[in-house]
Design an enzyme around this catalytic site. Structure first.
Site, PDB file in Angstrom:
ATOM      1  CG  HIS A 128     -42.528 -26.069 -11.793  1.00  0.00           C
ATOM      2  ND1 HIS A 128     -43.280 -25.128 -12.444  1.00  0.00           N
ATOM      3  CD2 HIS A 128     -41.799 -25.400 -10.859  1.00  0.00           C
ATOM      4  CE1 HIS A 128     -43.030 -23.939 -11.937  1.00  0.00           C
ATOM      5  NE2 HIS A 128     -42.141 -24.068 -10.975  1.00  0.00           N
TER       6      HIS A 128
ATOM      7  CG  ASP B  16     -39.087 -24.753  -5.441  1.00  0.00           C
ATOM      8  OD1 ASP B  16     -38.628 -23.620  -5.252  1.00  0.00           O
ATOM      9  OD2 ASP B  16     -40.098 -24.968  -6.134  1.00  0.00           O
TER      10      ASP B  16
END
Length: 439
Positions: free
Chosen positions: A316, A374
């Site tokens: 991330h 995600d």
């Protein structure tokens, strides 16, 4: 709750010295309740005639906010001071909405009243059905959502006066309440099914799933496991500090635009694949890999610095060690797969093998390429039967709460000004116009 105003650190300041003239100016250092100190450069141009240059505003605080705090190095995400994992495990989405809007967790009577207000604002004006019919059947659901949300101001004139605190809150409640209805109607329209109206006897997450998947021909029973997973997805995506779409909402709001227009602007920004399309990119990547036996090939491609292939859903930009939202959603992901019994679907089987490799492979562990939120949300939504074109729509549905909380905070901030970034101009200097017959 701790003070939500930045304070001047009287013991600290920063001195900026002009190397050519030797002139110096002193700038104050501001300290929030937690996080890095901030150098106050508001008077920089007035004192020096110079601007700062910060593409993407990655080192610039554009506002004060008491809503959400992120520490990417430590993997921390706080809503109003509460860790995201505690909220996701113990709270529900309406309660988190209340927390983000009002700053404190509600008492039981306060929560009951809030849930009632949201529940009884969930229906859409009937004339909006005609608005949907103006779109092509193959229109992207985000295009529909963007248009319909922007059009709400044409139907709800009694909640567009941003100077009226009561109207601002009514608009906030309406947006949170109507977004699931709009999202589900966009989906139903795209597949040619009749719209399903909201039901007041269901929870927020249950009602959304009912509007998405029920049909007039038979009764639809909402799975508690799926509703719980959807509720967690909403909580985990409700706010994320001053990201691109939130900044867009604030920027639009700084001009005095009505709340529906501001949220429509946020939806448009979220639509970008670099922002809200990450979980959709995960599914596209899995489809590109195709099967479990091709995973080693693509893992090697991901490790090759000269190969443009990217593994979406791992690591991330903000969280350098782990994504605290992913830790919560990983459990829900496996619960959903067990509930639906779809682990043998090739794409989901592939995803689980990729998860195993990412958690064990030395390269992934060393580079901190852990599965992020995600990755898991994409798998959950796929398993539920939600098409990838709807993934960003669900993101917008959840993030609406954060947007309206941030918008309300901005409107109430006496130091807030209309957004007006400056630039480093690199174009031509002043030139004299030459008539076309003499050029």
């Amino acid at each position: 709750m701790a003070s939500d105003k930045a304070t001047v650190d009287s013991a600290k300041s920063m001195t900026l010295t002009d190397g050519a003239s030797g002139e110096s100016i002193e700038m104050q250092v501001l300290q929030g309740t937690v996080g890095p100190e901030v150098v106050d450069i508001r008077k920089l141009y007035g004192q020096t005639g110079r601007f700062t240059y910060d593409p993407g505003f990655v080192s610039t605080a554009s506002c004060e906010s008491a809503i959400t705090y992120i520490d990417g190095d430590e993997g921390v995400l706080l809503y109003r001071g509460y860790p995201i994992d505690e909220l996701a495990e113990n709270s529900d989405f309406p309660e988190v909405c209340y927390l983000l809007l009002y700053g404190e967790l509600p008492l039981k009577a306060e929560k009951d009243k809030f849930v009632h207000n949201i529940t009884y604002h969930s229906m859409l004006h009937e004339q909006l059905q005609r608005f949907f019919q103006g779109f092509r059947r193959d229109a992207h659901p985000m295009a529909i959502m963007c248009g319909v949300v922007g059009a709400l101001s044409a139907f709800y004139h009694d909640s567009t006066d941003i100077n009226d605190e009561h109207q601002r809150m009514v608009a906030s409640h309406r947006l949170i309440a109507k977004m699931p209805t709009i999202a589900a109607m966009a989906y139903k329209y795209s597949i040619g099914q009749p719209f399903a109206y909201p039901r007041n006897d269901l929870t927020y997450a249950e009602d959304f799933l009912h509007m998405m998947f029920s049909v007039p021909a038979e009764e639809y029973k909402v799975s508690p496991t799926l509703a719980k997973a959807m509720d967690k997805i909403f909580i985990l995506h409700a706010d994320h500090e001053q990201n691109a779409s939130t900044s867009t909402v604030r920027l639009a709001g700084s001009s005095g635009a009505n709340p529906f227009a501001c949220i429509a602007a946020g939806i448009a920004c979220l639509w970008g694949p670099a922002h809200g399309g990450a979980n959709e990119a995960v599914l596209n990547m899995l489809e590109e890999i195709g099967s479990v036996d091709r995973i080693p090939e693509f893992v090697n491609k991901a490790k090759d610095k000269d190969d443009p292939f990217r593994l979406f859903g791992f690591g991330h930009r903000v969280y350098k060690n782990h994504d605290p939202r992913a830790t919560v959603l990983r459990k829900s992901c496996h619960e959903v797969l067990d509930e639906l019994g779809v682990r043998d679907e090739p794409l989901l089987e592939l995803a689980m093998e990729l998860e195993r490799i990412a958690l064990e492979d030395e390269y992934f562990v060393e580079k901190k390429l852990y599965p992020n939120v995600d990755f898991y949300s994409g798998i959950i939504l796929r398993a539920m039967g939600i098409p990838t074109s709807m993934f960003t729509v669900l993101f917008a549905l959840a993030r609406t709460t954060g947007w309206v909380a941030q918008w309300n905070e901005m409107i109430g901030d006496p130091t807030q000004k209309i957004g007006r970034p400056r630039q480093l101009y690199t174009g031509a200097t002043q030139r004299t116009y030459v008539p076309v017959d003499k050029r």
